[in-house]
Design a protein around this motif. Structure first.
Motif, PDB file in Angstrom:
ATOM      1  N   SER A   1       0.832  -1.214   0.000  1.00  0.00           N
ATOM      2  CA  SER A   1       0.000   0.000   0.000  1.00  0.00           C
ATOM      3  C   SER A   1       0.864   1.260   0.000  1.00  0.00           C
ATOM      4  O   SER A   1       0.653   2.190   0.778  1.00  0.00           O
ATOM      5  N   LEU A   2       1.807   1.275  -0.907  1.00  0.00           N
ATOM      6  CA  LEU A   2       2.760   2.393  -0.952  1.00  0.00           C
ATOM      7  C   LEU A   2       2.075   3.698  -1.308  1.00  0.00           C
ATOM      8  O   LEU A   2       1.105   3.732  -2.082  1.00  0.00           O
ATOM      9  N   LYS A   3       2.620   4.764  -0.726  1.00  0.00           N
ATOM     10  CA  LYS A   3       2.090   6.106  -0.933  1.00  0.00           C
ATOM     11  C   LYS A   3       3.199   6.997  -1.502  1.00  0.00           C
ATOM     12  O   LYS A   3       4.383   6.725  -1.282  1.00  0.00           O
ATOM     13  N   PRO A   4       2.825   8.063  -2.182  1.00  0.00           N
ATOM     14  CA  PRO A   4       3.865   8.970  -2.708  1.00  0.00           C
ATOM     15  C   PRO A   4       4.815   9.473  -1.630  1.00  0.00           C
ATOM     16  O   PRO A   4       6.009   9.664  -1.895  1.00  0.00           O
ATOM     17  N   GLU A   5       4.317   9.639  -0.422  1.00  0.00           N
ATOM     18  CA  GLU A   5       5.176  10.125   0.659  1.00  0.00           C
ATOM     19  C   GLU A   5       6.172   9.077   1.157  1.00  0.00           C
ATOM     20  O   GLU A   5       7.027   9.382   1.986  1.00  0.00           O
ATOM     21  N   ASP A   6       6.080   7.867   0.641  1.00  0.00           N
ATOM     22  CA  ASP A   6       7.087   6.844   0.958  1.00  0.00           C
ATOM     23  C   ASP A   6       8.321   6.972   0.063  1.00  0.00           C
ATOM     24  O   ASP A   6       9.312   6.257   0.257  1.00  0.00           O
ATOM     25  N   THR A   7       8.265   7.858  -0.892  1.00  0.00           N
ATOM     26  CA  THR A   7       9.380   8.058  -1.819  1.00  0.00           C
ATOM     27  C   THR A   7      10.630   8.507  -1.074  1.00  0.00           C
ATOM     28  O   THR A   7      10.567   9.364  -0.194  1.00  0.00           O
ATOM     29  N   GLY A   8      11.752   7.928  -1.456  1.00  0.00           N
ATOM     30  CA  GLY A   8      13.019   8.310  -0.858  1.00  0.00           C
ATOM     31  C   GLY A   8      14.088   7.258  -1.116  1.00  0.00           C
ATOM     32  O   GLY A   8      13.829   6.240  -1.768  1.00  0.00           O
ATOM     33  N   ILE A   9      15.250   7.508  -0.599  1.00  0.00           N
ATOM     34  CA  ILE A   9      16.320   6.522  -0.642  1.00  0.00           C
ATOM     35  C   ILE A   9      16.235   5.708   0.645  1.00  0.00           C
ATOM     36  O   ILE A   9      16.212   6.280   1.741  1.00  0.00           O
ATOM     37  N   TYR A  10      16.193   4.419   0.500  1.00  0.00           N
ATOM     38  CA  TYR A  10      16.072   3.522   1.640  1.00  0.00           C
ATOM     39  C   TYR A  10      17.432   2.894   1.935  1.00  0.00           C
ATOM     40  O   TYR A  10      18.078   2.338   1.038  1.00  0.00           O
ATOM     41  N   TYR A  11      17.826   2.988   3.194  1.00  0.00           N
ATOM     42  CA  TYR A  11      19.111   2.492   3.644  1.00  0.00           C
ATOM     43  C   TYR A  11      18.929   1.355   4.644  1.00  0.00           C
ATOM     44  O   TYR A  11      18.062   1.414   5.524  1.00  0.00           O
ATOM     45  N   CYS A  12      19.787   0.380   4.536  1.00  0.00           N
ATOM     46  CA  CYS A  12      19.867  -0.707   5.502  1.00  0.00           C
ATOM     47  C   CYS A  12      21.023  -0.404   6.458  1.00  0.00           C
ATOM     48  O   CYS A  12      22.066   0.131   6.033  1.00  0.00           O
ATOM     49  N   ALA A  13      20.843  -0.735   7.730  1.00  0.00           N
ATOM     50  CA  ALA A  13      21.880  -0.428   8.712  1.00  0.00           C
ATOM     51  C   ALA A  13      21.929  -1.503   9.788  1.00  0.00           C
ATOM     52  O   ALA A  13      20.913  -2.159  10.067  1.00  0.00           O
ATOM     53  N   ALA A  14      23.104  -1.656  10.393  1.00  0.00           N
ATOM     54  CA  ALA A  14      23.289  -2.610  11.482  1.00  0.00           C
ATOM     55  C   ALA A  14      24.015  -1.922  12.629  1.00  0.00           C
ATOM     56  O   ALA A  14      24.933  -1.116  12.407  1.00  0.00           O
ATOM     57  N   GLY A  15      23.580  -2.226  13.849  1.00  0.00           N
ATOM     58  CA  GLY A  15      24.192  -1.629  15.027  1.00  0.00           C
ATOM     59  C   GLY A  15      24.207  -2.597  16.183  1.00  0.00           C
ATOM     60  O   GLY A  15      23.578  -3.652  16.135  1.00  0.00           O
ATOM     61  N   ASN A  16      24.891  -2.221  17.255  1.00  0.00           N
ATOM     62  CA  ASN A  16      25.090  -3.146  18.364  1.00  0.00           C
ATOM     63  C   ASN A  16      23.908  -3.217  19.320  1.00  0.00           C
ATOM     64  O   ASN A  16      23.739  -4.224  20.004  1.00  0.00           O
ATOM     65  N   LEU A  17      23.107  -2.159  19.389  1.00  0.00           N
ATOM     66  CA  LEU A  17      22.039  -2.128  20.372  1.00  0.00           C
ATOM     67  C   LEU A  17      20.710  -1.815  19.706  1.00  0.00           C
ATOM     68  O   LEU A  17      20.620  -0.921  18.863  1.00  0.00           O
ATOM     69  N   PHE A  18      19.665  -2.537  20.116  1.00  0.00           N
ATOM     70  CA  PHE A  18      18.329  -2.217  19.636  1.00  0.00           C
ATOM     71  C   PHE A  18      17.752  -1.100  20.499  1.00  0.00           C
ATOM     72  O   PHE A  18      17.881  -1.113  21.725  1.00  0.00           O
ATOM     73  N   SER A  19      17.127  -0.148  19.855  1.00  0.00           N
ATOM     74  CA  SER A  19      16.475   0.939  20.559  1.00  0.00           C
ATOM     75  C   SER A  19      15.015   1.001  20.150  1.00  0.00           C
ATOM     76  O   SER A  19      14.698   0.843  18.973  1.00  0.00           O
ATOM     77  N   PRO A  20      14.107   1.229  21.081  1.00  0.00           N
ATOM     78  CA  PRO A  20      12.696   1.381  20.720  1.00  0.00           C
ATOM     79  C   PRO A  20      12.420   2.692  19.988  1.00  0.00           C
ATOM     80  O   PRO A  20      11.318   2.888  19.472  1.00  0.00           O
ATOM     81  N   ASP A  21      13.421   3.576  19.952  1.00  0.00           N
ATOM     82  CA  ASP A  21      13.321   4.839  19.220  1.00  0.00           C
ATOM     83  C   ASP A  21      14.619   5.014  18.431  1.00  0.00           C
ATOM     84  O   ASP A  21      15.469   5.815  18.795  1.00  0.00           O
TER      85      ASP A  21
END
Length: 124
Positions: free
Chosen positions: A85-105
């Motif tokens: 259900s993609l919307k025009p406002e979903d447009t952008g460059i999407y990046y994948c990332a990895a880090g050591n700690l999960f954050s809820p924010d």
């Protein structure tokens, strides 16, 4: 040497779907918190979704809840983002990332390894 590579972006009409993939070499995604960010033209990079390495905790931005699903395939060392259900406002460059700690924010500073990004364009 760590390398993170995204794929699966493209041009889609509003209401359509895309699945992004993120593969990593030089690190095992199961050992990290991993996530997806996006950056629209003229805007800051924002967190879209992330998941704890155990898979028991996840984050979704309010703007994508119910439409996007993050998942991982440990055997393939690959992270996915199913976008429906993609919307025009979903447009952008999407990046994948990895880090050591999960954050809820999640913030960009929580992640140490980044891919080069894949373009997603949603037309109205």
């Amino acid at each position: 040497q760590v390398q993170v590579v995204e794929s699966g972006g493209g041009l889609v009409q509003a209401g359509g779907s895309l699945r992004l993939s993120c593969t990593a070499s030089g690190l095992i995604l199961d050992d990290y918190a991993v996530g997806w960010f996006r950056q629209a033209p003229g805007k800051e990079r924002e967190a879209v979704s992330s998941i704890k390495w155990s898979g028991h905790a996840s984050y979704y931005a309010d703007t994508v809840k119910g439409r996007f699903t993050i998942s991982r395939d440990s055997a393939k060392n690959t992270l996915y983002l199913q976008m429906n259900s993609l919307k025009p406002e979903d447009t952008g460059i999407y990046y994948c990332a990895a880090g050591n700690l999960f954050s809820p924010d999640p913030r960009t500073t929580d992640f140490d390894y980044w891919g080069q990004g894949t373009q997603v364009t949603v037309s109205s």
